[in-house]
Enzyme design. Structure first.
Site, PDB file in Angstrom:
ATOM      1  N   TYR A   1       0.818  -1.220   0.000  1.00  0.00           N
ATOM      2  CA  TYR A   1       0.000   0.000   0.000  1.00  0.00           C
ATOM      3  C   TYR A   1       0.849   1.265   0.000  1.00  0.00           C
ATOM      4  O   TYR A   1       0.293   2.372  -0.100  1.00  0.00           O
ATOM      5  CB  TYR A   1      -1.001   0.008   1.157  1.00  0.00           C
ATOM      6  CG  TYR A   1      -0.416  -0.213   2.533  1.00  0.00           C
ATOM      7  CD1 TYR A   1      -0.595  -1.421   3.196  1.00  0.00           C
ATOM      8  CD2 TYR A   1       0.298   0.786   3.183  1.00  0.00           C
ATOM      9  CE1 TYR A   1      -0.059  -1.635   4.456  1.00  0.00           C
ATOM     10  CE2 TYR A   1       0.843   0.580   4.439  1.00  0.00           C
ATOM     11  CZ  TYR A   1       0.655  -0.633   5.074  1.00  0.00           C
ATOM     12  OH  TYR A   1       1.192  -0.836   6.322  1.00  0.00           O
TER      13      TYR A   1
ATOM     14  N   LYS B   1       5.674   4.227   4.779  1.00  0.00           N
ATOM     15  CA  LYS B   1       6.167   3.176   3.880  1.00  0.00           C
ATOM     16  C   LYS B   1       6.436   3.761   2.489  1.00  0.00           C
ATOM     17  O   LYS B   1       7.370   3.340   1.797  1.00  0.00           O
ATOM     18  CB  LYS B   1       5.154   2.027   3.783  1.00  0.00           C
ATOM     19  CG  LYS B   1       4.924   1.265   5.096  1.00  0.00           C
ATOM     20  CD  LYS B   1       6.057   0.312   5.417  1.00  0.00           C
ATOM     21  CE  LYS B   1       5.678  -0.635   6.567  1.00  0.00           C
ATOM     22  NZ  LYS B   1       6.794  -1.509   6.965  1.00  0.00           N
TER      23      LYS B   1
END
Lengths: 302, 258
Positions: free
Chosen positions: A160, A175
């Site tokens: 994601y 991330k």
């Protein structure tokens, strides 16, 4: 009909002894995916450093590696604190020697709609995931550069990161930052033979995970129910096994992959490539509340 | 200062029986990369057969698969490898050149994948596909618009097929090497190419082959839809101080004169 199951736990992919004499540090390596990855390096002869915030956690990883006859040291590390990072590398270096491979696996995450997310929640997750990854990578590289030796870094990312993560916007942003950092550092450090890649796992159920579950209302106790639900959503028809991440990690950090740097690898049974154009859209607040209520009802009936 | 050399060519990575009993086909197997991939799959015990057919012709692909399977048994590994192609700036590219390249690279990959998929879905056997590409397939590539547009299509097809065929245990992945030693046909020497790469050296063909072998092996049973970029971090460079920009037509004209 699912994708084939992986070879059994304990099988080596690379030749025996591929990591003889190498020190491999895994942050957050005491439990879950980090521990599974550490075991595959240990099986190939690496001296393992298992470092995490609580001793109870890193001891689990140390015990698991001792149980297969590996060489291992454990140490305290709070990735949010650069001084702790330096102290941890000192401690591991004294116990095992200089670190050759760094696995940035430590992370924290929990689902919460962004309008209900406190600044402190945002800070905590991004501190661990993005800042912690940078502090550890930097400490590792400084020491490698001082010795004029190369090395390999593998970050654990998330699919994601590429798409956004509604409901976990702090983790998704962090991330996403890791992916970008991977590209920058790969170019900066390629001349020094320090490689950096990121491995983004899909759904790899962790029965011994220590941190919060991503799913609202999710817990280790209802993991089987989570798997049953998720199985219907993954093109591969099965969930990932942690050892599959371990095998890929040992390949990416080995000399067989010496030309690969700056790459983000998604290992998720093609899940993130699905387009959801025929999936009903549900506002994240509604789905969060609904799943919390379901989990509470399930817990109440037990 | 450079990325360290890998193990020498011929160093085993996977077990010698990892592909035992499997039949692999590879298109354009005769250049250094194709040869290295064939050698690595053979080292793992696969029977490797070059797919010598005009991949633009779906009927011919079917006949070739028929012949290979009649002689060797079911194909379980397909590698779509395309050698480097000469290309041209778009305004001097003929429509025929565009069609030739895109038909070979994109339509050809579709034809071979489809032929394999039809067979393995019918008989329920698992299979793996590796589609070749280049980092330009992600970024665009001035001066090679046809090949990289087709390559971008292949990269996208890899993702679609991964989802479509995961239920049949057919995995579809890709490999996109940067400059590979012995495979760069252009006017620039390999030494001059190496200094443009952050990794400071070219990729060796057997390094590509190890990645292909990994993607096809059972240890990668959960890997599908992914394209590995193997380029020594070249494509990530935003180029803060790159050489002066040279319009692609000038470079093309200079190369023609040279």
């Amino acid at each position: 009909m699912p994708l084939s199951p992986p070879p059994p736990l304990g099988e080596r992919m690379l030749p025996a002894g591929s990591y003889d004499g190498q020190v491999v540090m895994v942050t957050g390596g005491g439990t879950g995916l980090g521990k599974a990855i550490a075991l595959e390096f240990a099986r190939l002869g690496a001296k393992m450093a298992i470092v995490s915030r609580t001793e109870a956690n890193w001891r689990q990883g140390v015990d698991a590696i001792k149980a297969i006859g590996g060489t291992v040291a454990g140490a305290h590390l709070d990735v949010r604190d650069p001084a702790s990072v330096t102290a941890c590398f000192d401690e591991i270096e004294a116990a095992l020697g200089p670190v050759n491979v760094l696995i940035n696996n430590a992370a924290g995450n929990f689902e919460v709609p962004s309008d209900r997310m406190s600044p402190n929640a945002w800070r905590t997750v991004t501190d661990i995931v993005l800042n912690g990854t940078f502090y550890c990578a930097r400490e590792f590289a400084l020491r490698r550069l001082a010795k004029k030796e190369g090395g390999a870094i593998l970050n654990i990312g998330a699919p994601y990161a590429a798409t956004g993560g509604p409901g976990t916007s702090h983790s998704a942003a962090a991330k996403g930052g890791i992916n970008n950092l991977t590209w920058s550092l790969a170019v900066e450090w390629a001349p020094d033979n320090i490689r950096i890649n990121t491995l983004a796992p899909g759904f790899f159920p962790e029965r011994d995970r220590s941190s919060h579950s991503v799913e609202a209302g999710g817990s280790a106790a209802n993991l089987d129910a989570q798997i049953a639900t998720r199985l219907k959503t993954i093109p591969a028809g099965r969930v990932g096994s942690a050892r599959e991440l371990g095998w890929l990690s040992t390949f990416l950090c080995s000399p067989y992959a010496n030309y690969m740097t700056g790459h983000v690898i998604v290992l998720d049974g093609a899940n993130w490539l699905r387009r959801w154009h025929s999936t009903p859209f549900e506002e994240i607040r509604d789905s969060y509340d609904r799943r919390r209520a379901q989990a509470a009802a399930t817990a109440g009936s037990n | 200062m450079a990325l360290a050399a890998s193990y020498p060519q011929g160093t085993p990575m996977l077990a010698a029986d990892v592909f035992a009993g499997q039949v692999a086909v590879i298109t354009e197997a005769n250049d250094p990369i194709g040869q290295a991939i064939a050698a690595e799959l053979s080292r793992g015990g696969a029977k490797v057969v070059p797919l010598e057919v005009d991949v633009r012709d779906a009927a011919a692909v079917k006949r070739a698969f028929d012949a290979i399977e009649a002689a060797n048994g079911p194909i379980s590994i397909l590698v779509n490898h395309f050698a480097n192609r000469a290309d041209a700036p778009v305004e001097v590219m003929s429509v025929e050149a565009w069609q030739d390249i895109t038909h070979r690279v994109l339509d050809g990959t579709f034809n071979t994948c489809r032929e394999l998929g039809l067979r393995r879905i019918a008989d329920g056997r698992p299979a793996t596909v590796v589609n070749g590409g280049t980092p330009y397939d992600i970024t665009g590539g001035a001066g090679r618009a046809a090949a990289v547009a087709a390559g971008a299509g292949v990269m996208n097809l890899t993702k679609s097929l991964a989802v479509e065929w995961a239920p049949y245990d057919i995995r579809v992945n890709g490999i996109a090497p940067g400059y590979v030693a012995g495979s760069e046909a252009g006017p620039v020497s390999e030494g001059d190419l190496a200094v443009t790469v952050p990794g400071g050296r070219l990729c060796e063909p057997h390094e590509v082959a190890w990645f292909v072998a990994y993607m096809c092996c059972p240890f990668a049973a959960y890997l599908t839809g992914h394209t590995f970029v193997l380029d020594g971090a070249s494509w990530q460079r935003p180029g803060r101080s790159p050489p002066l920009f040279e319009p692609i037509r000038d470079r093309y004209d200079a190369a023609l004169k040279g």
